[in-house]
Write an enzyme that holds these catalytic residues in place. Structure first.
Site, short mmCIF file in Angstrom:
data_model
loop_
_atom_site.label_atom_id
_atom_site.label_comp_id
_atom_site.label_asym_id
_atom_site.label_seq_id
_atom_site.Cartn_x
_atom_site.Cartn_y
_atom_site.Cartn_z
N ARG A 239 0.78 -1.08 0.01
CA ARG A 239 -0.11 0.02 -0.14
C ARG A 239 0.91 1.18 -0.06
O ARG A 239 2.10 1.25 0.59
CB ARG A 239 -0.88 0.04 1.17
CG ARG A 239 -2.10 -0.80 1.33
CD ARG A 239 -2.97 -0.23 0.38
NE ARG A 239 -4.46 -0.95 0.17
CZ ARG A 239 -4.43 -1.99 -0.56
NH1 ARG A 239 -3.92 -2.38 -1.26
NH2 ARG A 239 -5.72 -2.65 -0.44
N GLU A 268 -2.46 7.95 -4.10
CA GLU A 268 -2.63 7.39 -5.42
C GLU A 268 -4.23 7.66 -5.83
O GLU A 268 -5.10 7.48 -4.93
CB GLU A 268 -2.54 6.00 -5.53
CG GLU A 268 -3.22 5.04 -4.76
CD GLU A 268 -2.78 3.57 -4.83
OE1 GLU A 268 -1.66 3.22 -4.77
OE2 GLU A 268 -3.75 2.73 -4.98
N HIS A 286 -1.42 0.49 -9.63
CA HIS A 286 -2.04 -0.44 -8.68
C HIS A 286 -2.67 -1.51 -9.60
O HIS A 286 -3.99 -1.63 -9.28
CB HIS A 286 -3.03 0.30 -7.91
CG HIS A 286 -3.22 -0.39 -6.70
ND1 HIS A 286 -3.67 0.45 -5.53
CD2 HIS A 286 -3.34 -1.81 -6.24
CE1 HIS A 286 -3.87 -0.66 -4.48
NE2 HIS A 286 -3.75 -1.74 -4.83
C1 GLV Z 1 -5.10 -4.77 -3.81
O1 GLV Z 1 -4.62 -3.74 -3.51
C2 GLV Z 1 -5.79 -5.51 -2.69
O2 GLV Z 1 -5.54 -5.06 -1.70
O3 GLV Z 1 -6.56 -6.45 -3.23
#
Ligand code: GLV
Length: 332
Positions: A239, A268, A286
């Site tokens: 993250r 983000e 991401h």
């Molecule tokens: C993506 O970042 C998730 O947490 O699935």
């Protein structure tokens, strides 16, 4: 009573139809990211919702929607949920573990390799017409095979990355995590627990897979980066916020570490401008879990959770992947 639910972002229509068989469903086919106020308004009269990491479910949203019974995240991470606030109000939270583990580990490994072997930098160099001759050190990077893979956080995805490194690339695997893996699990992925100082000092390739929380905020900042090898790479698929992006940009610019691969960012989808200006960082939006099959599995699991949470389908009352199962126990 027929329940109403919100699918907060665009999703696979055939899987949304599984919800329509039981509920009145409001969708967001334009795929706009709702402001907190709009999210609260859209949730009015809804007993359940499928959310993504972009929708924050906090006390304000919950208090505006006391009828809400379940919020089902299409993500394994759930730092967008105030779980304590949900639990206090009897709202079930679910996430999507397991179904994305291997896909996310594939991507983490790819990002690490891309950073180490300067893949995107090489492509930009070629496309810019700068490739005029072979040179002994042209875009030479760092080896992955046989090097030390350092994993920060050792949950399902960490273990899947360790397995790839150990069995596929002959890497020495070290990890740091609050808890140690059982000895047989360590042996299966060839991993050894070390303290954080040792992890950073010995890493050839540091991969970050620790969940975001107040405790993991800026776990990697200027001091940690300064303690790494100048040849090391850092990959973050966890993250934004676990890494101090400004400090990382500074360390990359000064070549205090060699390169980075980042799929997640503080704030983000805005990316720190200093990162955008660097060529020794691979940047992706991401997408670590973004294979079609895995995204379908994630949404399908979120649907299963919501159906079960609201008493429908074969798992009625038994959502497969609850985050705060105490809510279910209290309701019985
Ligand atoms: C993506 O970042 C998730 O947490 O699935």
């Amino acid at each position: 009573m027929r329940h109403s639910v919100l699918v907060a972002r665009a999703a696979f229509p055939d899987l949304v139809d599984r919800l329509r068989a039981h509920f009145d469903v409001e969708t967001n086919d334009d795929d706009r990211v709702f402001t907190p106020d709009e999210l609260s308004r859209r949730l009015q009269g809804k007993q359940g919702a499928i959310t993504t990491g972009s929708e924050r479910i906090d006390a304000a949203v919950l208090d505006a929607n006391p009828q809400l019974r379940a919020v089902c995240n299409m993500a394994v991470g759930y730092n967008n949920f105030d779980v304590a606030a949900c639990t206090a109000r009897g709202v079930l939270c679910t996430n999507t573990p397991d179904v994305l583990t291997e896909t996310t580990a594939d991507f983490g490994f790819a990002l690490m390799m891309a950073a180490a072997r300067r893949l995107t930098e090489s492509e930009h160099f070629l496309r810019a017409g700068r490739w005029t001759k072979w040179s002994y050190d042209l875009l030479a990077g760092q080896d992955v095979h046989g090097s030390t893979l350092a994993i920060l956080g050792m949950g399902r995805i960490g273990k899947a990355i360790a397995r790839r490194g150990h069995h596929g690339f002959g890497m020495q695997v070290i990890y740091h995590n609050r808890s140690h893996l059982p000895a047989e699990e360590e042996a299966a992925v060839g991993a050894r627990w070390v303290d954080k100082t040792t992890l950073l000092r010995d890493a050839d390739h540091l991969v970050i897979v620790v969940p975001y929380s107040a405790e993991s905020h800026h776990l990697i900042g200027a001091a940690e980066l300064a303690s790494m090898k100048p040849t090391a790479t850092l990959t973050n698929i966890a993250r934004g916020g676990v890494v101090d992006d400004a400090a990382l940009a500074e360390a990359l610019a000064a070549r205090r570490i060699a390169a980075a691969g980042l799929d997640v960012f503080e704030g983000e989808p805005t990316v720190h401008p200093d990162l955008l200006a660097l060529d020794n960082v691979v940047l992706t939006p991401h997408i670590a879990s973004a294979s079609i099959a895995t995204r379908r599995a994630m949404f399908g699991l979120a649907v299963d959770n919501l159906l079960a949470a609201l008493g429908c389908g074969p798992n009625a009352g038994r959502p497969p992947t609850p985050i705060n199962p105490e809510v279910l126990a209290a309701a019985r």
